[in-house]
Design an enzyme around this catalytic site. Sequence first.
Site, PDB file in Angstrom:
ATOM      1  N   GLY A   1     -45.626 -34.544 -83.321  1.00 47.43           N
ATOM      2  CA  GLY A   1     -44.608 -34.036 -82.406  1.00 47.43           C
ATOM      3  C   GLY A   1     -43.651 -35.126 -81.973  1.00 47.43           C
TER       4      GLY A   1
ATOM      5  N   TYR B   1     -52.628 -24.018 -70.867  1.00 42.92           N
ATOM      6  CA  TYR B   1     -52.170 -25.405 -71.041  1.00 42.92           C
ATOM      7  C   TYR B   1     -53.107 -26.387 -70.335  1.00 42.92           C
ATOM      8  CZ  TYR B   1     -48.844 -29.330 -71.092  1.00 42.92           C
ATOM      9  OH  TYR B   1     -48.240 -30.555 -71.289  1.00 42.92           O
TER      10      TYR B   1
END
Length: 239
Positions: free
Chosen positions: A9, A145
């Site tokens: 990422g 999350y």
Amino acid sequence: MSRSVLVTGGNRGIGLAIAHAFAAAGDKVAITYRSGEPPQELVDLGCLPVRCDITESEQVEQAYKEIEEKHGKVEVLVANAGITRDQLLLRMSEEDFSAVLDTNLTGTFRVAKRAARGMLRAKAGRIVLISSVVGMTGSAGQVNYAASKAGLIGFSRSLARELGSRGITCNVVSPGWVDTDMARAVSEERRAEVLAGVPLARYAQPEEVAGVVRFLASDAAAYITGAVIPVDGGLGMGH
């Protein structure tokens, strides 16, 4: 000495800053990105962009093969790739819960497992996982999350115990609110609410997170493993 570094990422936000920091230090940096085009600024720095969806084991394997062919075995892994799908629990779909866990936690398992193979042979390596302050404090509307980021801490500490005798360290960096596109998308009201709880009364810059990651990958941090380093302006104190 130039090392082979992989930042998952690494195409935006914190990951982009981390890739910049390692490249500026002379390391051979590869980044993974899932969609779009890799940042030209990284290409200009000599970084190797590799398209890879870390939820797909086959793509992870292919990415490592490409990196190993061009940069050698990965010596430093920074597992940064992650997604959010925020929603209150009673409105959250099972798909949204699973998707976040599969990317943020299971995706990290995939890339760390593959990196460990070469590190064990070399009897050396650095693994740094990017968690979040909400993994310790919790956050309404982010049960998926927060669970994924909390899971990274147990994962890292278990890995530190497994791999430590072979000269491999595994640590967690836990950012708070960072000045990225994701944070800027939040309403002004929410931003003010967040800053009211941060003792340093400001957002972190991505480069401040990157500096801590680089430290953990350096010789100066050779005796640090299983640690969780907060970069949150004091937001998570006491957790």
